[in-house]
Design an enzyme around this catalytic site. Sequence first.
Site, short mmCIF file in Angstrom:
data_model
loop_
_atom_site.label_atom_id
_atom_site.label_comp_id
_atom_site.label_asym_id
_atom_site.label_seq_id
_atom_site.Cartn_x
_atom_site.Cartn_y
_atom_site.Cartn_z
N ASN A 97 0.83 -1.21 0.00
CA ASN A 97 0.00 0.00 0.00
C ASN A 97 0.86 1.26 0.00
O ASN A 97 0.49 2.27 -0.59
CB ASN A 97 -0.93 0.01 1.22
CG ASN A 97 -2.20 -0.79 0.97
OD1 ASN A 97 -2.78 -0.71 -0.10
ND2 ASN A 97 -2.62 -1.55 1.96
N ASN A 122 -6.28 -9.82 4.68
CA ASN A 122 -7.33 -8.96 4.10
C ASN A 122 -8.62 -9.73 3.82
O ASN A 122 -8.70 -10.94 4.01
CB ASN A 122 -6.81 -8.26 2.84
CG ASN A 122 -6.44 -9.24 1.73
OD1 ASN A 122 -7.03 -10.31 1.59
ND2 ASN A 122 -5.46 -8.87 0.92
N CYS A 184 -6.20 -0.32 10.01
CA CYS A 184 -5.87 -1.27 8.95
C CYS A 184 -5.73 -0.45 7.67
O CYS A 184 -5.00 0.54 7.64
CB CYS A 184 -6.91 -2.38 8.85
SG CYS A 184 -8.64 -1.85 8.80
#
Length: 300
Positions: A97, A122, A184
């Site tokens: 990310n 995830n 998260c």
Amino acid sequence: MDRLCSSYPEILFIPTSMTNNIIYGSSKFRSKQRFPVLSYYHDSSKAAICRSSQPLAGLTKKCKEDILLLQAIAKSSHNSPQLVIVDTRPKINALANKAKGKGFEDTKNYPFCKFYFSGIENIHVMRESRQKLFQAIYSNHDSYISFMNAVDNSGWMKHIKAILDAAIFVSQTILCGTNVLVHCSDGWDRTSQTCALASLFLDPFYRTIHGFIILIEKDFLSFGHRFSTRCQHLAGDNKNVAPIFLQFLDCVWQVLRQFPASFQFNELFLIYISKNVYSCEYGTFLYNSVSERKKNKYFK
């Protein structure tokens, strides 16, 4: 808060020293504008669990307002000037990310913070794991060992353990008097699981029937867990379906089985809630946020 973050509740708690400019700046630096806010305050240790989404830090970006907000949260502790940040994702996912312009807090910019990855997978991994678990349950097996091997190969229990471990770490940190920020990616799946379970561990009120209902309202319904999308209440693409809330109930059941005298309810209550998540008999779990429920003239 609709102007700032449509998936947050209308009433939020932040340090009193924060200005509107700091809050707006931090919200622009966080995914889905979900800036750090209070989830739970432990009266005995005087420490708080806060929650947010990931920062849009990328490889080099930083935000003065976000740093000031986290610094204020750290200083609000009566016992420790340090803030522990719990990123519930696996580190490799967070790094991926980061390469996409999101990521996690760099302690060079947040020197008053200590960082911790908890490694919860995830939604796509969880969805696949549930499918394998169902296959294990509904398939014919030659022996009990064969059945247990199939359950183990689903990875479900490994994921349950990861969620419980994260919540235990948060609750232990709170008991030591240190504030914690949990996030998260977008702050409405793994973050909800971890914050809710940590609150359950820390506060016996949440282990009563009434308290457990409030806990679900606090960390799932009010903070925008996407029930409609994750539970596929409407026909459509199932790529965002995931058993996030079901995992939370499973985690509660695991603790309930070990400490039944610490709860006012039993597994029948958890089963009842689980059924109503998917039946939507009372409408409590409709839509993805408080703002959506109000917009569609259903507010529970």
